[in-house]
Every structure is written in structure tokens, then in C-alpha cells.
Design a protein around this motif. Structure first.
Motif, PDB file in Angstrom:
ATOM      1  N   CYS A 306       1.011  -1.204  -0.072  1.00 33.10           N
ATOM      2  CA  CYS A 306       0.278   0.001  -0.015  1.00 33.10           C
ATOM      3  C   CYS A 306       0.822   1.246   0.008  1.00 33.10           C
ATOM      4  O   CYS A 306       1.860   1.339   0.646  1.00 33.10           O
ATOM      5  CB  CYS A 306      -1.040  -0.074   1.397  1.00 33.10           C
ATOM      6  SG  CYS A 306      -2.125   1.372   1.332  1.00 33.10           S
ATOM      7  N   CYS A 308      -0.408   4.180   0.757  1.00 26.67           N
ATOM      8  CA  CYS A 308      -1.103   5.433   1.465  1.00 26.67           C
ATOM      9  C   CYS A 308      -0.178   6.099   2.491  1.00 26.67           C
ATOM     10  O   CYS A 308       0.628   5.413   2.994  1.00 26.67           O
ATOM     11  CB  CYS A 308      -2.413   4.829   2.103  1.00 26.67           C
ATOM     12  SG  CYS A 308      -2.417   4.116   3.714  1.00 26.67           S
ATOM     13  N   CYS A 311       0.329   3.861   5.403  1.00 25.34           N
ATOM     14  CA  CYS A 311       1.538   2.647   5.484  1.00 25.34           C
ATOM     15  C   CYS A 311       2.866   3.241   5.044  1.00 25.34           C
ATOM     16  O   CYS A 311       3.885   2.490   5.318  1.00 25.34           O
ATOM     17  CB  CYS A 311       1.134   1.837   4.155  1.00 25.34           C
ATOM     18  SG  CYS A 311      -0.532   0.880   4.657  1.00 25.34           S
ATOM     19  N   HIS A 337      -6.520   4.389   5.696  1.00 28.32           N
ATOM     20  CA  HIS A 337      -5.876   3.320   5.231  1.00 28.32           C
ATOM     21  C   HIS A 337      -6.951   2.476   4.356  1.00 28.32           C
ATOM     22  O   HIS A 337      -6.929   2.069   3.417  1.00 28.32           O
ATOM     23  CB  HIS A 337      -4.943   2.346   5.872  1.00 28.32           C
ATOM     24  CG  HIS A 337      -4.969   1.125   5.304  1.00 28.32           C
ATOM     25  ND1 HIS A 337      -3.728   0.708   4.384  1.00 28.32           N
ATOM     26  CD2 HIS A 337      -5.579  -0.126   5.429  1.00 28.32           C
ATOM     27  CE1 HIS A 337      -3.818  -0.277   3.665  1.00 28.32           C
ATOM     28  NE2 HIS A 337      -5.132  -0.908   4.345  1.00 28.32           N
TER      29      HIS A 337
END
Ligand SMILES: CNc1nc2c(CC[C@H]3O[C@@H](OC)[C@H](O)[C@@H]3OC)c3nc(N)[nH]c(=O)c3cc2[nH]1
Ligand SMILES: [Zn+2]
Length: 374
Positions: A306, A308, A311, A337
């Protein structure tokens, strides 16, 4: 001139899913689209800037809740919902019908409308097609929903037939009451449960009223995935190809992909933010419950695939700690997330449609996510 226009881009050769763009007075969004839910004029714990950073194209808010608190008159005086919540992109509001049936007890449905009790203080309330339309005109969302009955599941054929016929009469009353203050688009909601003949009747009635878009209601109310998919298979083809199709209250990663494959363009669900608040995450390897002791010393990201904000900057151990310590920042990180995960998954769905391979994508995603595990 209706305020919104559906632009069909292409249909996936492998599945029949469609790629499109919905144009509204507050901008356009690509479909199939997941719409984050901001029931009380906020997508819980997220700022508009964060929602834009994760490329949310449209968000939802809820008529029933905003009517009761703070009151649609206050939102109107504040300049409408876009101004009130500082969101200048498209907004969709539901008509409140569902909340009456899902939240309040002691309700009685009559031709005129629904009498029920306030779900918090028990006071007597009344919602009608005219009232629900007036409230939504005051809120000013780009897309508003007709006032309908979302029948209990399961329901008998006779109950469902009478309910569909009343929902069609209510839809006509919404159209007549719609003041079009900012030329808002009013969508009709197709009902009929799992009965094909009633879905056909509901769709026929609503299409004759020429709505600029159509929702498929009465699903994600406890039926199995198989029943939902079966109902979609005989309902979406009934709807005009040049109008958006919105499946209400759906849903999980699996349901979004299966709905897109069956011709649905728009989805909403509280799931990602709701499960985030108890520390359950959607990851590329399936669900992860970060409050479990297993993550106390796990210094990796929630999801190594991920990109984002959560993360990229925080570890499972840190988020485990925040959730265990009941720290609000933990809710923000998990909500960020999960929303990003679903929005990003829909971006992959749109790309798979462009490449005529949504069926292959479904198989790959389900394998990786662990759906195929017995
Ligand atoms: C969860 N499953 C589900 N939700 C549903 C909703 C509420 C979505 C609305 O309720 C809030 O989320 C619960 C969101 O605010 C959303 O706004 C559009 C529905 N609304 C109407 N008017 N008619 C339906 O047939 C219907 C069916 C649903 N099935
Ligand atoms: Zn992430």
C-alpha cells in the motif's frame, strides 16, 4: 436540462462491466466508483484535504441524520452542504427512507408517508416524499434520492408488490415536489426484493418518469451474496445504458467487484470506516486485526503493497499501540488506510475494464485476498 450527465467510455469485453464518467455541477467522477460515507456531514475522522489526497471523487451524507441534527434549515443558512462541510466536489444524499426502517421502532407506513419515533429521544416524527425532497433541496447535494420503502428482508411477494407500487407513487410525488434549487439530480430507487417480476415493474414505473439516474435498493439487507448477484443480473439490464446505476449500501471488496462486473457504476458503504474504528484493516493479503497481540512488535507497515499515508509513515506496532490506548489518531490512521484501499481497488477495477480483463482481475484479487480459501 438535468444537472448530471453520464458519459459511457467503454464496456469490458470480458465481463460487460462499464467504464464511465458522471458529470455534475461540482465536477466529475470516474465510474465504477466507491463513494465514502459521511453520514453526519463528515467522513468520520477524515478532512476534505485527506479525502482529496486519496482521490475520493464523490462523498455521501445522510438526510435522516442531518434533518434531526443540526437541522436542514441550519445547513441551508450556512450556504448548503458543500459550504457547511467545506467539500467542493460532488455530494450525494439519501432520502432517509432506509434509516427510518433500520434505526427507528414504532413506525407505521401509510400512503401519506411514515410515522416513527426519533431513534435517540423517542419523539414523534413524520417523513413523506414531499418532506424528504424539501430536506434534500435545502441540503443541496448534487444527487438526491427519491423517498422509498426499503422493505424488510425477507418479505412476501404480496407485501413486496404493494411496497413497490407505493414506492413508485412516492417517486412521482418526489418529482412533483422537487424544487430544483441548483438543478439537483433526483435518482429513482428500484425495489422489488428478489422477485424478478417486481424488479421489472419497479424499473418500468421509474423509467417512465425519466430520472437522470437510478439506484438499486433493497439489497445489502441480509440476503446472501448469491441472491444479491442474481438480483443484479436481472435488474441492471433493465436500466438505461446512458444513465448512472447506484447500488445502495454496498460494500465489501468482493461485492464491489462483483457489482461492477454486473454493470453497477456507483457504490457506498460505511464498512471501511466502521471496521477501521475497531482496528480491522483491509489489506492486499486479506483482513488484519491490528489490535491483536501478534502485532505488538511488528514494525512493518499495515500493508507492504500500500502507498497510502498510513503505510508510508507508521508501523503495525505503533497503530496497535494507538488502538489499544484508544488514541483518536489511531482511528484516523486506520480510516485513512481502509478508504484508500477501497478507492485504490476501484482504480484497479477501472484499469482492468480499460484492458478488458476485469474477470481476470477478480480471480487474481480474490486469490490474493483469500476469498477462495475454503
Ligand atoms: C447497508 N445496506 C444498505 N443501505 C441501504 C440504504 C441506505 C444507504 C445510506 O445509509 C447510510 O449508510 C447505511 C449512508 O448514508 C447511505 O447514504 C446514501 C438504502 N437507502 C434507500 N433509500 N433505499 C434502499 O433500498 C437502501 C438499501 C440499503 N442497503
Ligand atoms: Zn495503507
Amino acid at each position: 436540462m438535468t444537472a448530471i450527465r453520464y458519459e459511457h467510455i467503454k464496456t469490458c469485453k470480458q465481463t460487460g462491466a462499464r467504464l464511465g464518467i458522471v458529470h455534475t455541477p461540482h465536477g466529475s467522477f470516474e465510474t465504477p466508483a466507491f463513494m465514502p460515507v459521511g453520514t453526519q456531514a463528515t467522513v468520520k475522522t477524515m478532512s476534505p484535504e485527506e479525502l482529496k489526497a486519496m482521490e475520493a471523487g464523490i462523498i455521501l451524507s445522510n438526510t435522516y441524520h442531518l434533518w434531526l441534527r443540526p437541522g436542514h434549515d441550519i445547513v441551508k443558512e450556512a450556504g448548503g452542504l458543500h459550504k457547511f462541510m467545506n467539500w467542493d466536489r460532488p455530494i450525494l444524499t439519501d432520502s432517509g427512507g432506509f434509516q427510518v426502517f433500520s434505526l427507528s421502532k414504532f413506525r407505521t407506513i401509510e400512503e401519506e408517508g411514515v410515522h416513527f419515533r426519533h431513534h435517540l429521544n423517542g419523539s414523534k416524527l413524520f417523513l413523506s416524499p414531499e418532506k424528504a425532497t424539501e430536506i434534500q433541496n435545502a441540503l443541496g447535494a448534487d444527487i438526491m434520492m427519491a423517498f422509498d420503502e426499503c422493505p424488510p428482508y425477507p418479505a412476501t411477494y404480496d407485501y413486496m408488490k404493494a411496497s413497490v407500487e407505493r414506492t413508485s407513487r412516492w417517486a412521482e410525488r418526489c418529482l412533483n415536489a422537487h424544487q430544483r434549487p441548483h438543478d439537483q439530480a433526483l435518482f429513482g430507487i428500484v425495489q422489488g426484493g428478489e422477485f424478478e417480476a417486481l424488479r421489472k415493474q419497479s424499473a418500468k414505473d421509474l423509467i417512465s418518469m425519466d430520472f437522470p439516474g437510478y439506484a438499486i435498493g433493497g439489497l445489502s439487507v441480509g440476503e446472501s451474496k448469491e441472491v444479491m448477484n442474481e438480483v443484479l443480473e436481472f435488474t441492471t439490464p433493465l436500466l438505461p445504458e446512458d444513465k448512472p446505476r447506484y447500488l445502495m449500501g454496498v460494500g465489501s471488496p468482493r461485492s464491489l467487484i462483483d457489482g461492477a462486473i454486473r454493470g453497477v457504476d456507483m457504490f457506498d458503504c460505511v464498512l471501511p470506516t466502521r471496521i477501521a474504528r475497531n482496528g480491522t484493516l483491509m489489506t492486499s493479503k486479506g483482513r488484519l486485526v491490528v489490535r491483536n497481540a501478534a502485532y505488538k512488535r511488528d514494525y512493518g507497515p499495515l500493508d507492504e503493497n500500500c502507498t497510502c499515508y498510513t503505510c508510508q509513515n507508521y508501523s503495525r506496532a505503533y497503530i496497535h499501540h494507538l488502538i489499544r490506548a484508544d488514541e483518536t489518531f489511531g482511528l484516523r490512521l486506520t480510516s485513512y488506510h481502509n478508504l484508500h484501499f477501497l478507492l485504490n481497488m476501484m482504480k484497479q477495477v477501472r484499469e482492468a475494464i480499460r484492458q478488458d480483463r476485469l474477470g481476470d482481475f477478480r480471480d487474481e484479487f480474490f486469490e490474493q485476498y483469500g476469498f477462495n480459501k475454503p
